[in-house]
Design a protein around this motif. Structure first.
Motif, short mmCIF file in Angstrom:
data_model
loop_
_atom_site.label_atom_id
_atom_site.label_comp_id
_atom_site.label_asym_id
_atom_site.label_seq_id
_atom_site.Cartn_x
_atom_site.Cartn_y
_atom_site.Cartn_z
N ASN A 164 0.86 -1.19 0.00
CA ASN A 164 0.00 0.00 0.00
C ASN A 164 0.89 1.24 0.00
OD1 ASN A 164 -0.24 1.53 2.90
ND2 ASN A 164 0.48 -0.57 3.13
N TRP A 165 0.39 2.31 -0.59
CA TRP A 165 1.23 3.50 -0.74
C TRP A 165 0.49 4.78 -0.36
CZ3 TRP A 165 5.99 2.26 -0.77
CH2 TRP A 165 6.95 3.27 -0.95
N PRO A 166 0.70 5.29 0.86
CA PRO A 166 0.14 6.59 1.23
C PRO A 166 0.75 7.67 0.34
CG PRO A 166 0.87 5.36 3.17
CD PRO A 166 1.41 4.63 1.98
N GLY A 167 -0.06 8.60 -0.06
CA GLY A 167 0.41 9.63 -1.00
C GLY A 167 -0.05 9.32 -2.41
N LEU A 168 -0.46 8.11 -2.64
CA LEU A 168 -1.08 7.72 -3.91
C LEU A 168 -2.57 7.53 -3.59
CD1 LEU A 168 -0.45 6.82 -6.88
CD2 LEU A 168 -0.20 4.49 -6.01
N ASP A 169 -3.42 8.21 -4.37
CA ASP A 169 -4.86 8.19 -4.07
C ASP A 169 -5.42 6.77 -4.06
OD1 ASP A 169 -4.99 10.89 -3.78
OD2 ASP A 169 -5.77 11.27 -5.80
N ALA A 170 -6.41 6.55 -3.21
CA ALA A 170 -7.13 5.27 -3.23
C ALA A 170 -7.78 5.11 -4.60
CB ALA A 170 -8.19 5.26 -2.13
N GLY A 171 -7.71 3.90 -5.15
CA GLY A 171 -8.25 3.68 -6.48
C GLY A 171 -7.18 3.75 -7.56
N TYR A 172 -5.95 4.12 -7.15
CA TYR A 172 -4.81 4.18 -8.09
C TYR A 172 -3.82 3.06 -7.79
CZ TYR A 172 -5.97 8.81 -9.95
OH TYR A 172 -6.55 9.87 -10.60
N TYR A 346 6.53 -6.06 -8.26
CA TYR A 346 6.04 -5.57 -6.98
C TYR A 346 5.40 -4.22 -7.24
CZ TYR A 346 6.89 -3.55 -2.24
OH TYR A 346 6.81 -2.94 -1.01
N ILE A 347 4.12 -4.09 -6.94
CA ILE A 347 3.43 -2.85 -7.29
C ILE A 347 2.94 -2.13 -6.04
CG2 ILE A 347 2.69 -3.90 -9.47
CD1 ILE A 347 -0.21 -3.78 -8.26
N TRP A 348 2.56 -0.88 -6.24
CA TRP A 348 1.99 -0.08 -5.14
C TRP A 348 0.50 0.10 -5.39
CZ3 TRP A 348 5.93 4.59 -5.51
CH2 TRP A 348 7.19 4.16 -5.10
N ILE A 349 -0.27 -0.01 -4.32
CA ILE A 349 -1.70 0.30 -4.39
C ILE A 349 -1.94 1.54 -3.54
CG2 ILE A 349 -2.19 -1.37 -2.50
CD1 ILE A 349 -4.97 -1.79 -3.76
N GLY A 350 -2.63 2.52 -4.09
CA GLY A 350 -2.86 3.79 -3.38
C GLY A 350 -3.61 3.57 -2.07
N GLU A 370 -11.08 0.77 2.70
CA GLU A 370 -11.83 0.92 1.43
C GLU A 370 -11.14 0.23 0.26
OE1 GLU A 370 -12.69 4.99 0.48
OE2 GLU A 370 -13.46 5.33 2.50
N ILE A 371 -9.82 0.08 0.34
CA ILE A 371 -9.10 -0.49 -0.81
C ILE A 371 -8.99 -2.01 -0.73
CG2 ILE A 371 -7.81 1.67 -1.13
CD1 ILE A 371 -5.30 0.19 -0.12
N LEU A 372 -9.52 -2.61 0.34
CA LEU A 372 -9.40 -4.07 0.48
C LEU A 372 -9.96 -4.82 -0.74
CD1 LEU A 372 -10.32 -4.50 4.27
CD2 LEU A 372 -8.08 -4.96 3.23
N PRO A 373 -11.20 -4.47 -1.19
CA PRO A 373 -11.72 -5.24 -2.35
C PRO A 373 -10.93 -4.99 -3.63
CG PRO A 373 -13.30 -3.55 -1.64
CD PRO A 373 -12.19 -3.55 -0.64
N LEU A 374 -10.38 -3.79 -3.77
CA LEU A 374 -9.59 -3.50 -4.98
C LEU A 374 -8.29 -4.31 -4.99
CD1 LEU A 374 -9.17 -1.92 -7.58
CD2 LEU A 374 -8.18 -0.05 -6.22
N GLY A 375 -7.60 -4.33 -3.84
CA GLY A 375 -6.35 -5.08 -3.76
C GLY A 375 -6.58 -6.58 -3.95
N ALA A 376 -7.64 -7.08 -3.30
CA ALA A 376 -7.94 -8.51 -3.42
C ALA A 376 -8.36 -8.84 -4.86
CB ALA A 376 -9.04 -8.90 -2.43
N SER A 377 -9.09 -7.93 -5.49
CA SER A 377 -9.51 -8.14 -6.87
C SER A 377 -8.30 -8.17 -7.81
CB SER A 377 -10.46 -7.03 -7.33
OG SER A 377 -11.68 -7.12 -6.64
N TYR A 378 -7.32 -7.33 -7.51
CA TYR A 378 -6.08 -7.35 -8.31
C TYR A 378 -5.43 -8.72 -8.25
CZ TYR A 378 -1.06 -6.92 -9.14
OH TYR A 378 0.23 -7.16 -9.56
N TRP A 379 -5.32 -9.28 -7.05
CA TRP A 379 -4.71 -10.61 -6.92
C TRP A 379 -5.50 -11.66 -7.72
CZ3 TRP A 379 -0.02 -10.32 -5.92
CH2 TRP A 379 0.54 -9.71 -4.80
N VAL A 380 -6.82 -11.57 -7.62
CA VAL A 380 -7.67 -12.54 -8.33
C VAL A 380 -7.44 -12.44 -9.84
CG1 VAL A 380 -10.07 -13.09 -8.95
CG2 VAL A 380 -9.46 -12.64 -6.54
N ASN A 381 -7.50 -11.22 -10.35
CA ASN A 381 -7.36 -11.05 -11.81
C ASN A 381 -5.95 -11.34 -12.29
OD1 ASN A 381 -10.00 -10.37 -11.70
ND2 ASN A 381 -9.81 -8.35 -12.60
#
Ligand SMILES: [Zn+2]
Ligand SMILES: [Zn+2]
Length: 393
Positions: A164-172, A346-350, A370-381
């Protein structure tokens, strides 16, 4: 569309796991409660579970609906920091002096969420290896897992990580084509002179002015010695020596850290330090020794695997929300040891704003649920993109 939707039942569940982990932070190689919880959930989802690798590491294995030879590893870290949390919300740390101040509670949770979803929908061909590692913060849990045969026991074609990366908006997301995180080394320099009376400096060899000159000289390694387009850091962060007003100390110790994006650059920084320590001390009749200890190597993405991550994240949030040109971080990350063994990225999630103490390793930090489903969805896809039936022969 995200395979795991915001406000879904799984999102609620993930939030509960994450907050429970946040309330019970455990540090390097002591992640017993965390590891037990991870292992229990993975078993409940129906994965094959292996425990005890690198003391508290957990590995889950899941086979796809279709057969396939390909295998991919997804990695999360489980450990917390030695840091006193200053948050006051309900799920704040119940372990004094320990805190999930780097969001590894969120990393563990996103990978658990993906494991649950993929176990229920194993729409891939081949084998997925879920790695939950201990001791990322300074104690090289990834290295220990590799040394204990992680990729011999679980052979994979590629390995992926996410922070996770603070300073990068959620959803990015941010996806780097090469270096993401720096390599790290620490050093101690001992300057030994000869102690004397503070009023009679001619009777000794004063290490204090030698230390002062040496600190200045070390700053020229980067400022005057590096190509301005290359990156390196030499930071003297500690000086110890002397106890009295009227005593010239026998010795001074200087300590600090160096950062770089390649092994060659670390070699260069060490050699330049060595030369300055030796000669500046010698010029004053003192004796100088340098102890330079390499820590984590640089984390460098394989461009082909980074491209895959960019495509998967682009499909999730739109290409405009996938940053491809972010400068790498001067922080260090032990996922680099896994990338030395297998190609991957290795990527950053906002995580949202870093303002107001919400940066990593800050006592006010918290992972953004709020970013839990996005991060988990990334792993799935990502898993499905890596393990298509076509790609397995
Ligand atoms: Zn950290
Ligand atoms: Zn971290």
């Amino acid at each position: 569309m995200l395979p795991i939707q915001p406000n879904s039942e799984l999102h609620q569940q993930m939030q509960q796991w994450r907050r429970d982990l946040h309330a019970h932070p455990e540090t390097a190689y002591e992640e017993h409660r965390t590891a037990a919880k991870v292992a229990e959930l993975l078993r409940e989802f129906g994965l094959e579970v292996h425990t005890g690798l690198a003391v508290t590491g957990v590995v889950g294995v899941l086979r796809g609906r279709q057969p396939g030879q390909k295998s991919v590893a997804l990695r999360a870290d489980m450990d917390a920091l030695n840091l006193q949390e200053l948050n006051t919300f309900d799920h704040c740390s119940t372990h004094p002096g320990k805190m999930h101040g780097c969001g590894h509670d969120g990393h563990t949770t996103m990978l658990l969420g993906a494991a649950k979803h993929l176990a229920e929908n194993p729409d891939f061909a081949g084998t997925l290896v879920f790695i939950f590692q201990p001791a990322e913060e300074g104690r090289a849990g990834a290295k220990k897992m590799c040394e204990e045969g992680l990729f011999d026991k679980f052979p994979v074609d590629a390995v992926y990580g996410m922070h996770n990366w603070p300073g990068l908006d959620a959803g990015y997301f941010a996806v780097h084509n090469g270096p993401v995180m720096a390599s790290m080394a620490v050093f101690d320099i001992d300057i030994v002179g000869q102690g004397a009376h503070g009023g009679m400096p001619h009777l000794g060899v004063d290490p204090v002015p030698v230390a002062a000159q040496l600190i200045s000289a070390l700053q020229s390694i980067v400022a005057r010695g590096l190509n301005p387009l290359d990156s390196g850091v030499v930071s003297v962060t500690r000086m110890h020596g002397g106890d009295a007003y009227n005593v010239i100390p026998e010795s001074i110790r200087l300590s600090g850290t160096c950062r770089a994006f390649s092994a060659e650059m670390q070699d260069h920084l060490e050699a330049e330090m060595q030369r300055r320590v030796e000669h500046i001390c010698a010029a004053h009749g003192a004796n100088g020794t340098l102890d330079y200890r390499r820590g984590y190597p640089a984390t460098i993405n394989d461009p082909e695997h980074a491209q895959r991550c960019a495509e998967v994240t682009g499909a999730l949030v739109g290409e405009a929300k996938v940053k491809r040109c972010e400068p790498p971080s001067m922080g260090a990350e032990d996922f680099s040891f896994m990338l030395e063994q297998r190609p991957g990225a290795y990527i950053w999630i906002g995580n949202g704003s870093s303002e107001g103490g919400r940066g990593l390793h800050n006592p006010h930090y918290d992972f953004n649920d709020e970013i839990l489903p996005l991060g988990a969805s990334y792993w799935v896809n990502l898993a499905q993109a890596c393990l298509t039936p076509d790609s397995s022969d």
